[in-house]
Scaffold this motif. Structure first.
Motif, PDB file in Angstrom:
ATOM      1  N   TYR A  10       0.836  -1.207   0.000  1.00 14.52           N
ATOM      2  CA  TYR A  10       0.000   0.000   0.000  1.00 14.52           C
ATOM      3  C   TYR A  10       0.871   1.258   0.000  1.00 14.52           C
ATOM      4  O   TYR A  10       0.585   2.235  -0.691  1.00 14.52           O
ATOM      5  CB  TYR A  10      -0.946   0.018   1.202  1.00 14.52           C
ATOM      6  CG  TYR A  10      -2.137  -0.883   1.037  1.00 14.52           C
ATOM      7  CD1 TYR A  10      -3.200  -0.527   0.223  1.00 14.52           C
ATOM      8  CD2 TYR A  10      -2.208  -2.107   1.705  1.00 14.52           C
ATOM      9  CE1 TYR A  10      -4.302  -1.357   0.070  1.00 14.52           C
ATOM     10  CE2 TYR A  10      -3.303  -2.942   1.559  1.00 14.52           C
ATOM     11  CZ  TYR A  10      -4.351  -2.557   0.742  1.00 14.52           C
ATOM     12  OH  TYR A  10      -5.433  -3.379   0.587  1.00 14.52           O
ATOM     13  N   TRP A  11       1.939   1.242   0.795  1.00 15.09           N
ATOM     14  CA  TRP A  11       2.829   2.396   0.852  1.00 15.09           C
ATOM     15  C   TRP A  11       3.450   2.657  -0.522  1.00 15.09           C
ATOM     16  O   TRP A  11       3.532   3.798  -0.969  1.00 15.09           O
ATOM     17  CB  TRP A  11       3.934   2.171   1.884  1.00 15.09           C
ATOM     18  CG  TRP A  11       4.907   3.320   1.916  1.00 15.09           C
ATOM     19  CD1 TRP A  11       4.791   4.470   2.619  1.00 15.09           C
ATOM     20  CD2 TRP A  11       6.125   3.421   1.168  1.00 15.09           C
ATOM     21  NE1 TRP A  11       5.866   5.292   2.372  1.00 15.09           N
ATOM     22  CE2 TRP A  11       6.697   4.666   1.478  1.00 15.09           C
ATOM     23  CE3 TRP A  11       6.783   2.589   0.274  1.00 15.09           C
ATOM     24  CZ2 TRP A  11       7.889   5.096   0.935  1.00 15.09           C
ATOM     25  CZ3 TRP A  11       7.974   3.016  -0.283  1.00 15.09           C
ATOM     26  CH2 TRP A  11       8.521   4.265   0.060  1.00 15.09           C
ATOM     27  N   LEU A  12       3.893   1.579  -1.193  1.00 11.65           N
ATOM     28  CA  LEU A  12       4.509   1.714  -2.499  1.00 11.65           C
ATOM     29  C   LEU A  12       3.533   2.320  -3.511  1.00 11.65           C
ATOM     30  O   LEU A  12       3.887   3.225  -4.279  1.00 11.65           O
ATOM     31  CB  LEU A  12       5.008   0.352  -2.993  1.00 11.65           C
ATOM     32  CG  LEU A  12       5.776   0.338  -4.306  1.00 11.65           C
ATOM     33  CD1 LEU A  12       7.007   1.225  -4.233  1.00 11.65           C
ATOM     34  CD2 LEU A  12       6.171  -1.090  -4.655  1.00 11.65           C
ATOM     35  N   GLU A  13       2.295   1.864  -3.499  1.00  5.65           N
ATOM     36  CA  GLU A  13       1.282   2.432  -4.398  1.00  5.65           C
ATOM     37  C   GLU A  13       1.027   3.909  -4.076  1.00  5.65           C
ATOM     38  O   GLU A  13       0.879   4.732  -4.979  1.00  5.65           O
ATOM     39  CB  GLU A  13      -0.024   1.639  -4.305  1.00  5.65           C
ATOM     40  CG  GLU A  13       0.050   0.273  -4.926  1.00  5.65           C
ATOM     41  CD  GLU A  13       0.207   0.320  -6.439  1.00  5.65           C
ATOM     42  OE1 GLU A  13      -0.408   1.182  -7.094  1.00  5.65           O
ATOM     43  OE2 GLU A  13       0.948  -0.514  -6.955  1.00  5.65           O
TER      44      GLU A  13
ATOM     45  N   ALA B 180      -2.698   5.522   0.940  1.00  4.59           N
ATOM     46  CA  ALA B 180      -2.121   5.786   2.265  1.00  4.59           C
ATOM     47  C   ALA B 180      -3.121   5.427   3.357  1.00  4.59           C
ATOM     48  O   ALA B 180      -2.768   4.800   4.362  1.00  4.59           O
ATOM     49  CB  ALA B 180      -1.694   7.246   2.371  1.00  4.59           C
ATOM     50  N   ARG B 181      -4.383   5.800   3.177  1.00  7.87           N
ATOM     51  CA  ARG B 181      -5.419   5.477   4.148  1.00  7.87           C
ATOM     52  C   ARG B 181      -5.568   3.958   4.277  1.00  7.87           C
ATOM     53  O   ARG B 181      -5.697   3.422   5.376  1.00  7.87           O
ATOM     54  CB  ARG B 181      -6.756   6.083   3.731  1.00  7.87           C
ATOM     55  CG  ARG B 181      -7.859   5.798   4.732  1.00  7.87           C
ATOM     56  CD  ARG B 181      -9.235   5.827   4.061  1.00  7.87           C
ATOM     57  NE  ARG B 181     -10.268   5.505   5.005  1.00  7.87           N
ATOM     58  CZ  ARG B 181     -10.588   4.277   5.402  1.00  7.87           C
ATOM     59  NH1 ARG B 181      -9.905   3.243   4.967  1.00  7.87           N
ATOM     60  NH2 ARG B 181     -11.567   4.070   6.247  1.00  7.87           N
TER      61      ARG B 181
ATOM     62  N   GLN C 200      -5.095   1.757   7.646  1.00  4.65           N
ATOM     63  CA  GLN C 200      -6.160   0.852   8.091  1.00  4.65           C
ATOM     64  C   GLN C 200      -5.616  -0.566   8.289  1.00  4.65           C
ATOM     65  O   GLN C 200      -5.950  -1.236   9.265  1.00  4.65           O
ATOM     66  CB  GLN C 200      -7.297   0.835   7.069  1.00  4.65           C
ATOM     67  CG  GLN C 200      -8.446  -0.069   7.463  1.00  4.65           C
ATOM     68  CD  GLN C 200      -9.585  -0.019   6.452  1.00  4.65           C
ATOM     69  OE1 GLN C 200      -9.644   0.889   5.615  1.00  4.65           O
ATOM     70  NE2 GLN C 200     -10.480  -0.962   6.520  1.00  4.65           N
ATOM     71  N   LEU C 201      -4.766  -1.022   7.385  1.00  5.03           N
ATOM     72  CA  LEU C 201      -4.190  -2.356   7.503  1.00  5.03           C
ATOM     73  C   LEU C 201      -3.322  -2.472   8.755  1.00  5.03           C
ATOM     74  O   LEU C 201      -3.383  -3.476   9.479  1.00  5.03           O
ATOM     75  CB  LEU C 201      -3.380  -2.676   6.246  1.00  5.03           C
ATOM     76  CG  LEU C 201      -2.873  -4.096   6.096  1.00  5.03           C
ATOM     77  CD1 LEU C 201      -4.029  -5.100   6.144  1.00  5.03           C
ATOM     78  CD2 LEU C 201      -2.131  -4.234   4.794  1.00  5.03           C
TER      79      LEU C 201
ATOM     80  N   LYS D 220     -15.422   0.070  12.487  1.00  2.00           N
ATOM     81  CA  LYS D 220     -15.604  -0.030  11.045  1.00  2.00           C
ATOM     82  C   LYS D 220     -14.880   1.053  10.262  1.00  2.00           C
ATOM     83  O   LYS D 220     -14.875   1.063   9.048  1.00  2.00           O
ATOM     84  CB  LYS D 220     -17.099   0.050  10.716  1.00  2.00           C
ATOM     85  CG  LYS D 220     -17.878  -1.141  11.233  1.00  2.00           C
ATOM     86  CD  LYS D 220     -19.327  -1.049  10.807  1.00  2.00           C
ATOM     87  CE  LYS D 220     -20.091  -2.270  11.284  1.00  2.00           C
ATOM     88  NZ  LYS D 220     -21.476  -2.241  10.869  1.00  2.00           N
ATOM     89  N   ASN D 221     -14.286   2.032  10.958  1.00  3.49           N
ATOM     90  CA  ASN D 221     -13.544   3.081  10.259  1.00  3.49           C
ATOM     91  C   ASN D 221     -12.306   3.458  11.062  1.00  3.49           C
ATOM     92  O   ASN D 221     -12.094   2.952  12.163  1.00  3.49           O
ATOM     93  CB  ASN D 221     -14.444   4.285   9.972  1.00  3.49           C
ATOM     94  CG  ASN D 221     -15.045   4.878  11.225  1.00  3.49           C
ATOM     95  OD1 ASN D 221     -14.357   5.016  12.251  1.00  3.49           O
ATOM     96  ND2 ASN D 221     -16.314   5.244  11.152  1.00  3.49           N
TER      97      ASN D 221
END
Length: 141
Positions: free
Chosen positions: A102-105, A122-123, A127-128, A138-139
């Motif tokens: 996710y960070w790479l993307e 990034a979000r 979350q992960l 849930k958020n």
């Protein structure tokens, strides 16, 4: 392009002079924040108006030097840099693989100025991490 003398002949940016806002620092990714340190030009031949320009630029963000060679023709100019900007290829080694993806993307989206995609990725990474640490709800709040 069959040779360096073709720079700016059939494709490139509008104009006959290098514009710093088109150049990206190979070290920090900053665009357009440069100081020209040195300039040299060479003509193709004594009878030709075609010339290749060699500029040394200093990045105003990170202070590193960049070599830019460029040429113009037919109302267009094109350039190449040394070193050239390279897209981020991997995440920090000490990060978990799933978070790193996710960070790479997110990082690649920033480099391409895709701001919404960068924020979403990034979000998702945050979350992960929260879920890996047994967060409830849930958020992200």
């Amino acid at each position: 392009m069959s040779g360096w003398w073709d720079l700016g002949e059939w494709s490139g940016y509008r104009g006959n002079e290098l514009k710093f806002h088109d150049v990206r620092c190979a070290f920090c990714g900053e665009e357009g924040n440069f100081e020209k340190v040195a300039h040299l030009e060479r003509k193709k031949s004594a009878t030709s108006s075609k010339k290749i320009n060699y500029d040394t630029l200093k990045c105003g963000q990170c202070g590193n030097y960049l070599f830019v060679f460029w040429s113009a023709g037919n109302g267009l100019y094109s350039f190449r840099t040394l070193p050239w900007f390279q897209q981020t290829k991997k995440h920090p080694e000490h990060w978990p693989e799933d978070v790193g993806k996710y960070w790479l993307e997110a990082r690649r989206s920033i480099e391409s100025e895709n701001w919404i995609a960068a924020a979403v990725m990034a979000r998702s990474g945050v979350q992960l991490v929260a879920r890996n640490h047994k967060a409830k709800g849930k958020n992200l709040e």
